[in-house]
Write an enzyme that holds these catalytic residues in place. Structure first.
Site, PDB file in Angstrom:
ATOM      1  N   LYS A 125     116.976  47.973  44.103  1.00 36.60           N
ATOM      2  CA  LYS A 125     115.890  47.273  43.719  1.00 36.60           C
ATOM      3  C   LYS A 125     115.505  47.694  42.225  1.00 36.60           C
ATOM      4  CE  LYS A 125     112.993  44.398  45.228  1.00 36.60           C
ATOM      5  NZ  LYS A 125     113.059  43.335  46.643  1.00 36.60           N
TER       6      LYS A 125
HETATM    7  P1  NAD Z   1     106.431  35.118  43.525  1.00 35.50           P
HETATM    8  O1  NAD Z   1     106.169  35.894  42.245  1.00 35.50           O
HETATM    9  O2  NAD Z   1     107.038  34.030  43.684  1.00 35.50           O
HETATM   10  O3  NAD Z   1     105.170  34.883  44.182  1.00 35.50           O
HETATM   11  C1  NAD Z   1     104.196  35.878  44.587  1.00 35.50           C
HETATM   12  C2  NAD Z   1     102.949  35.442  45.175  1.00 35.50           C
HETATM   13  O4  NAD Z   1     101.840  36.296  45.534  1.00 35.50           O
HETATM   14  C3  NAD Z   1     102.074  34.381  44.042  1.00 35.50           C
HETATM   15  O5  NAD Z   1     101.651  33.129  44.749  1.00 35.50           O
HETATM   16  C4  NAD Z   1     100.920  35.222  43.582  1.00 35.50           C
HETATM   17  O6  NAD Z   1     100.036  34.668  43.019  1.00 35.50           O
HETATM   18  C5  NAD Z   1     100.621  35.943  44.772  1.00 35.50           C
HETATM   19  N1  NAD Z   1      99.869  37.106  44.551  1.00 35.50           N
HETATM   20  C6  NAD Z   1     100.078  38.068  43.680  1.00 35.50           C
HETATM   21  N2  NAD Z   1      99.263  38.987  43.819  1.00 35.50           N
HETATM   22  C7  NAD Z   1      98.255  38.523  44.919  1.00 35.50           C
HETATM   23  C8  NAD Z   1      97.426  39.221  45.486  1.00 35.50           C
HETATM   24  N3  NAD Z   1      96.634  40.093  45.023  1.00 35.50           N
HETATM   25  N4  NAD Z   1      96.610  38.343  46.603  1.00 35.50           N
HETATM   26  C9  NAD Z   1      97.042  37.313  47.202  1.00 35.50           C
HETATM   27  N5  NAD Z   1      98.288  36.715  46.478  1.00 35.50           N
HETATM   28  C10 NAD Z   1      98.857  37.452  45.442  1.00 35.50           C
HETATM   29  O7  NAD Z   1     107.106  36.323  44.609  1.00 35.50           O
HETATM   30  P2  NAD Z   1     108.006  35.939  45.704  1.00 35.50           P
HETATM   31  O8  NAD Z   1     109.243  35.946  45.444  1.00 35.50           O
HETATM   32  O9  NAD Z   1     107.418  34.849  46.500  1.00 35.50           O
HETATM   33  O10 NAD Z   1     107.784  37.414  46.718  1.00 35.50           O
HETATM   34  C11 NAD Z   1     106.765  37.423  47.628  1.00 35.50           C
HETATM   35  C12 NAD Z   1     107.159  38.810  48.462  1.00 35.50           C
HETATM   36  O11 NAD Z   1     108.317  38.364  49.227  1.00 35.50           O
HETATM   37  C13 NAD Z   1     107.344  39.983  47.857  1.00 35.50           C
HETATM   38  O12 NAD Z   1     106.825  40.840  48.636  1.00 35.50           O
HETATM   39  C14 NAD Z   1     109.056  39.992  47.753  1.00 35.50           C
HETATM   40  O13 NAD Z   1     109.526  41.438  47.442  1.00 35.50           O
HETATM   41  C15 NAD Z   1     109.115  39.361  48.835  1.00 35.50           C
HETATM   42  N6  NAD Z   1     110.734  38.952  48.759  1.00 35.50           N
HETATM   43  C16 NAD Z   1     111.089  37.844  48.095  1.00 35.50           C
HETATM   44  C17 NAD Z   1     112.246  37.410  48.008  1.00 35.50           C
HETATM   45  C18 NAD Z   1     112.904  36.283  47.239  1.00 35.50           C
HETATM   46  O14 NAD Z   1     113.694  35.762  47.291  1.00 35.50           O
HETATM   47  N7  NAD Z   1     111.955  35.774  46.196  1.00 35.50           N
HETATM   48  C19 NAD Z   1     113.286  37.898  48.883  1.00 35.50           C
HETATM   49  C20 NAD Z   1     112.964  38.751  49.849  1.00 35.50           C
HETATM   50  C21 NAD Z   1     111.404  39.306  49.908  1.00 35.50           C
END
Ligand code: NAD
Length: 418
Positions: free
Chosen positions: A109
């Site tokens: 990561k």
């Molecule tokens: P992203 O940046 O696209 O979206 C994050 C979302 O969370 C946004 O809507 C943002 O406004 C919201 N957010 C941020 N701070 C916040 C808060 N304090 N309260 C409420 N909402 C809040 O990120 P993502 O890629 O969707 O990732 C989200 C989660 O999924 C993370 O934990 C990431 O590690 C995990 N994840 C992502 C992927 C991927 O393919 N993108 C894969 C596996 C796991």
């Protein structure tokens, strides 16, 4: 967001889960010691030339946890709260995740301690290129392959690929989650959210329950939360709440997800959508619903608020959204937690499909991508479920046990410990 027992460093929280699973499979102390710690940790200070001409120093990390089953693999996030303990935890989760879905990758990561909203696009590009340059000798299609995570997207991946390719020659397979025009795979962008829905659906099928009509509350409306909300809506579930960093929306009868997406795509903040009641992020976590899906940042369900969770199932779409203390409290209250290492594994599985196509220089049709994703995630759920029955353990315990068994076997047979 709530804190509470989240003060346990993130990587120690993951190691607690690891220890429990190691007990289940009676893993040797020697192997536990080897698998708890990352293979390599890179910490850099990135000089970013701002548009004003000034230099701002920013901290960046790449933690390579384990590569016994294949190249290191894992996303890069840009967020002001990024720290080494969290990146370590996320890297370790990637090792178990890739093993649970049985794809030929290890775990890594990356993170940069920055709020990208503070930077202009040219500043963001300069920072991304400099970070790539500083870690590029440790990257590579068969060495370490980044992907998008919180606040990084296909454009950021394109810059990483371009910077790396400048020195190594055209190398689309060095990152996944790329734009389609640069070797990205149709389906990768929504693979994490879609995968979470497959896992949930398989769980419900096993319990003779239905997705149609299920009430689901989702925290986070980015890459993962939005794709999940869209797919749940499409399949007839009732998405009763969604939220992002601006706030949340609630309608017990079910939100009109496509209208919310249109609203956001028009450039408006989520919380200005008027056809639903407002709700704050803490209250969303305690709503009466069938499924609560944290899909933003971790940890948000802690021993402070776990007693207030009213969902029947917690679907961990985000990484480590539930602390170990909260995990125990939820279990005592009969609330099932579907663990992150299984639920959001659709992202890295989709990345595997993209990487495979890049190195073969052969493209799949979108239908094949989605079918393979569905088959692998449903199978992974069934394996975890069967293992939980065998060990009388939680789904998380069983998932970690499967991952740990596969990684330990590869580590042993490669002679890492000799
Ligand atoms: P992203 O940046 O696209 O979206 C994050 C979302 O969370 C946004 O809507 C943002 O406004 C919201 N957010 C941020 N701070 C916040 C808060 N304090 N309260 C409420 N909402 C809040 O990120 P993502 O890629 O969707 O990732 C989200 C989660 O999924 C993370 O934990 C990431 O590690 C995990 N994840 C992502 C992927 C991927 O393919 N993108 C894969 C596996 C796991």
């Amino acid at each position: 967001m709530r804190m509470g027992d989240s003060e346990l460093p993130a990587h120690e929280a993951v190691n607690l889960y690891l220890e429990e699973a190691a007990d289940l499979i009676e893993l040797s102390d020697e192997m536990r010691g080897a698998l708890e710690r990352p293979a390599r940790e890179i910490a850099v200070q990135i000089p970013v030339r701002l548009d004003t001409g000034e230099i701002r120093m920013v901290r960046g990390y790449r933690v390579q946890h384990n590569d016994s089953r294949g190249p290191f693999k894992g996303g890069i996030r840009y967020h002001p709260t990024v720290d080494l303990s969290e990146v370590r935890a996320l890297a370790s989760l990637m090792t178990w995740k890739t093993a649970i879905v049985d794809i030929p990758f290890g775990g890594a990561k990356g993170g940069v301690e920055i709020d990208p909203g503070e930077l202009s696009v040219p500043e963001l590009e300069r920072m991304t290129r400099r970070f790539t340059l500083m870690i590029s000798s440790d990257l590579g299609p068969y060495r370490d392959i980044p992907a998008p995570d919180v606040n990084t997207d296909a454009q950021v991946m394109a810059w990483i690929m371009d910077e790396y390719s400048d020195r190594a020659g055209y190398s689309p397979a060095v990152v996944t989650g790329k734009p389609l025009s640069l070797g990205g795979a149709p389906g990768r962008e929504r693979a994490t959210g879609l995968g979470a829905v497959f896992v949930l659906d398989e769980f419900l099928l096993h319990h003779h329950l239905q997705l149609i009509g299920s009430r689901v509350a989702i925290q986070g409306f980015g890459n993962v939360g939005r794709a999940m909300a869209w797919e749940l809506f499409r399949r007839g579930a009732r998405v009763t709440a969604v939220s992002d960093v601006t706030g949340g929306l609630h309608d017990p009868g079910g939100l009109d997800v496509p209208s919310i997406c249109d609203h956001i795509d028009g450039g408006a903040p989520l919380n200005t959508f008027t056809d639903a009641d407002p709700i704050d992020n803490d209250t969303l976590l305690t709503l009466e619903c069938d499924v609560l899906a944290p899909a933003a940042l971790g940890p948000v369900i802690t021993s402070d608020n776990a007693a207030e969770v009213k969902a029947k199932v917690v679907l961990e779409a985000a990484n480590h959204p539930v602390t170990p203390g909260a995990d125990r409290l939820l279990a005592e209250r009969g609330i099932t937690v579907l663990p992150d290492v299984l639920v959001n594994a659709g992202g890295v599985t989709g990345s595997y499909f993209e990487w495979t196509q890049n190195i073969q220089q052969f493209t799949w049709k979108a239908e094949r991508f989605e079918q393979e994703l569905e088959d692998r995630l449903r199978l992974a759920y069934r394996e975890v479920h069967a293992k939980a029955d065998q060990y009388h353990s939680s789904l998380r315990g069983a998932a970690f046990a499967i991952g740990l068994t596969r990684v330990a076997e590869a580590t042993r047979i490669r002679g890492y410990l000799s």
